[in-house]
Write an enzyme that holds these catalytic residues in place. Sequence first.
Site, mmCIF file in Angstrom:
data_model
loop_
_atom_site.group_PDB
_atom_site.id
_atom_site.type_symbol
_atom_site.label_atom_id
_atom_site.label_comp_id
_atom_site.label_asym_id
_atom_site.label_seq_id
_atom_site.Cartn_x
_atom_site.Cartn_y
_atom_site.Cartn_z
ATOM 1 C CG HIS A 16 -2.185 -1.017 1.054
ATOM 2 N ND1 HIS A 16 -2.448 -1.655 2.883
ATOM 3 C CD2 HIS A 16 -2.714 -1.956 0.919
ATOM 4 C CE1 HIS A 16 -3.016 -2.123 2.556
ATOM 5 N NE2 HIS A 16 -3.560 -2.215 0.737
ATOM 6 C CE LYS A 40 -16.535 -7.665 4.902
ATOM 7 N NZ LYS A 40 -14.773 -7.150 4.163
ATOM 8 N NE ARG A 89 -3.251 -7.827 -4.067
ATOM 9 C CZ ARG A 89 -3.932 -8.061 -3.227
ATOM 10 N NH1 ARG A 89 -2.365 -8.839 -1.914
ATOM 11 N NH2 ARG A 89 -4.847 -8.908 -3.112
ATOM 12 C CB SER A 127 -4.588 -6.352 5.261
ATOM 13 O OG SER A 127 -4.626 -5.613 4.696
#
Length: 167
Positions: A16, A40, A89, A127
């Site tokens: 990031h 969440k 990615r 993450s």
Amino acid sequence: MIALYPGSFDPVTLGHVDMVRRVAGLAEQVIVAVLDNPHKTPLFSAGERMGLLRGALGDIPGVEVAAFSGLLAAYARQRQVTAIIRGVRDGEDWAGEARYAWHNRLLDGGVETLLLPASPAFSHISSRIVREAAAHIYRLGLADGPLRQLVPPEVCAALMEKYITKG
Ligand code: PNS
């Protein structure tokens, strides 16, 4: 250009940070927007995630760290951004992000998304992997060396602290 770089950032990784640095080289302003989703339960609260981002990105000019909830497209319109930026990615990311980009264009105000390939040095980091690695390192009482290759040092410390309090 005003760039909006949204994400969960639970927690911010070196991938990031690399992305924000590169976007800051292209845009006058980069808004790094943390999703605060009441449905969440992230490892780090929105406030903690913003604090870690500010620590990791503090030296990059033109960067603002903010939080948003609800629709990303609505937030993008409210902040009058030029484009949403997402890192990709691999091909799997590409497929998902291309679909998200189109939905965000349809949903509210027609905002465009620009997809930027992740640097190869960081394209293995997520993450989720960071959280799993940190839990493993903490449980087995291992040295945090491998974690330091994935996240900024202050995030590494925050992860260990989190698992000490969480157990
Ligand atoms: O870091 P992440 O988890 O890949 O980020 C995902 C994020 C926050 C960009 C995405 O979940 C999002 O935009 N959420 C907000 C809700 C929304 O707008 N959903 C519709 C997208 S089509």
